[in-house]
Design an enzyme around this catalytic site. Structure first.
Site, PDB file in Angstrom:
ATOM      1  N   ASP A 137       5.992   0.665   5.451  1.00  0.00           N
ATOM      2  CA  ASP A 137       6.597   0.906   6.764  1.00  0.00           C
ATOM      3  C   ASP A 137       7.803   1.826   6.628  1.00  0.00           C
ATOM      4  O   ASP A 137       7.963   2.796   7.383  1.00  0.00           O
ATOM      5  CB  ASP A 137       7.047  -0.412   7.397  1.00  0.00           C
ATOM      6  CG  ASP A 137       5.890  -1.301   7.844  1.00  0.00           C
ATOM      7  OD1 ASP A 137       4.766  -1.095   7.375  1.00  0.00           O
ATOM      8  OD2 ASP A 137       6.126  -2.202   8.653  1.00  0.00           O
ATOM      9  N   SER A 144      -1.492  -4.493  12.062  1.00  0.00           N
ATOM     10  CA  SER A 144      -2.030  -5.408  13.065  1.00  0.00           C
ATOM     11  C   SER A 144      -2.204  -6.788  12.430  1.00  0.00           C
ATOM     12  O   SER A 144      -2.128  -6.953  11.220  1.00  0.00           O
ATOM     13  CB  SER A 144      -3.357  -4.882  13.595  1.00  0.00           C
ATOM     14  OG  SER A 144      -3.172  -3.648  14.264  1.00  0.00           O
ATOM     15  N   HIS A 201      -0.248  -9.376  13.557  1.00  0.00           N
ATOM     16  CA  HIS A 201       1.001 -10.112  13.801  1.00  0.00           C
ATOM     17  C   HIS A 201       1.254 -10.287  15.294  1.00  0.00           C
ATOM     18  O   HIS A 201       2.378 -10.573  15.693  1.00  0.00           O
ATOM     19  CB  HIS A 201       2.180  -9.360  13.180  1.00  0.00           C
ATOM     20  CG  HIS A 201       2.050  -9.116  11.715  1.00  0.00           C
ATOM     21  ND1 HIS A 201       1.873 -10.141  10.808  1.00  0.00           N
ATOM     22  CD2 HIS A 201       2.065  -7.964  10.985  1.00  0.00           C
ATOM     23  CE1 HIS A 201       1.792  -9.629   9.590  1.00  0.00           C
ATOM     24  NE2 HIS A 201       1.895  -8.323   9.675  1.00  0.00           N
ATOM     25  N   HIS A 214       2.601 -11.615   5.509  1.00  0.00           N
ATOM     26  CA  HIS A 214       1.290 -11.152   5.048  1.00  0.00           C
ATOM     27  C   HIS A 214       0.691 -12.138   4.043  1.00  0.00           C
ATOM     28  O   HIS A 214      -0.306 -11.835   3.396  1.00  0.00           O
ATOM     29  CB  HIS A 214       1.415  -9.787   4.368  1.00  0.00           C
ATOM     30  CG  HIS A 214       2.122  -8.764   5.191  1.00  0.00           C
ATOM     31  ND1 HIS A 214       3.470  -8.522   5.074  1.00  0.00           N
ATOM     32  CD2 HIS A 214       1.667  -7.922   6.145  1.00  0.00           C
ATOM     33  CE1 HIS A 214       3.816  -7.571   5.933  1.00  0.00           C
ATOM     34  NE2 HIS A 214       2.749  -7.203   6.595  1.00  0.00           N
TER      35      HIS A 214
END
Length: 333
Positions: A110, A55, A57, A219
């Site tokens: 991911d 979260s 983005h 990030h």
């Protein structure tokens, strides 16, 4: 730290509850584990698209769930990969019998978690393919990745492949289209300020008043170099030149030019950047066939921008123009 939150450990759950309240006609929000599906999922006979990531983005990825784009999104904690159980639950929830495509940004967590979820889904009889998005030309490797990072090209892949899936293309065709989009898009970004992750309570990195992080990740990962502040035109040139050289783009190519805001940059500044980026593209003989300007893949309140350039063909143009109805992107409906 000044943020419109109640408690750091409730940010994601309360944001999801707000999305459900605001967009209940388009999406359904599931808790424990957290994931978002389109309101009419599963759609029988249609390839389902699932993506996800940390979260912070927004609107990526949950804001792109709906007709013509994603069938499900898995929001992790802020800047943290979603877990395999989230991804598995979302995959099973949207499987309409035609298979599921995982669109995965190239960040180590991911990739590993989507791989694990795909293996578990296959064990339960779900057909799954995955495509890794790695469009960032800023670095070959970063703190978060093995290879290039997945950034702005993710939005373009989700929209184009969502259009193809909605049109009835099969899993192999949608996956191949996603790979084609990824191989024809290049991106790079820069940060004017850091951002503050709620759990950390302090900026993710420090910049002097006259400094820019050039090639920054979404990030806040370091990029190519830290430089002194320049004019918008000069910075647009510095972003565009390596993007154009990397593919490489050729004179008379049709392109989609995407100028993205990282969360804290107003549209008036993004349009200044777009103006120069378009001028540079045209000087290279490129035809800007489509454009997108705005904060579509952000980094909390970070000020900055990224530019993505996608070489288009007729198939990509057709599915980019196809109707889309999501909280974060909609046209043609």
């Amino acid at each position: 730290m000044k943020k419109l939150i109640n408690a750091a450990d409730k940010v994601v759950d309360e944001a999801l509850a707000g999305m459900a309240a605001a967009h209940g006609d388009l999406i359904k929000v599931h808790f424990e584990p957290n994931f978002i599906t389109r309101a009419d999922a599963p759609v029988r006979g249609k390839v389902a698209l699932v993506s996800g990531g940390g979260s912070g983005h927004e609107p990526l990825h949950g804001g792109f769930v709906g007709r013509g784009m994603l069938d499900a999104a898995c929001p992790g904690a802020v800047f943290t990969s979603p877990t395999p159980d989230q991804i598995l639950a979302a995959t099973k929830a949207v499987d309409g019998g035609a298979g599921v495509l995982h669109i995965v940004k190239n960040y180590t967590g991911d990739v590993l978690n989507f791989e694990m979820a795909a293996d578990l889904a296959k064990d339960e009889g779900v057909k799954v393919e995955a495509v890794i998005i790695d469009d960032d030309v800023a670095v070959q490797d970063s703190l978060y990745t093995a290879g290039r990072r997945g950034v702005g090209g993710t939005v373009l892949a989700e929209k184009i492949c969502g259009g193809a899936a909605e049109a009835g293309q099969d899993l192999a065709a949608v996956a191949e289209l996603c790979r084609k989009v990824n191989s024809n898009v290049r991106s790079m970004g820069l940060a004017l300020t850091p951002c503050t992750v709620p759990h950390a309570g302090k900026p993710s990195f420090t910049l002097e008043e006259d400094e820019i992080e050039f090639g920054v990740g979404i990030h806040g990962e370091p990029g190519r170099k830290r430089i002194k502040m320049e004019s918008a035109d000069k910075l647009a040139e510095m972003l565009m030149e390596p993007i154009i050289a990397d593919l490489p783009f050729k004179s008379e190519d049709k392109v989609l030019l995407f100028v993205n805001g990282l969360g804290g940059t107003p549209l008036v500044e993004l349009y200044i950047v777009f103006r120069k980026a378009a001028e540079i593209a045209k000087a290279h003989g490129l035809t800007i066939a489509r454009s997108l300007v705005g904060p579509y893949i952000t980094s909390l309140e970070m000020a900055g921008t990224s530019i993505s350039l996608l070489k288009l063909d007729d198939e990509m143009l057709r599915y980019w123009d196809a109707p889309v109805v999501t909280p974060g992107l909609r046209w043609g409906a």
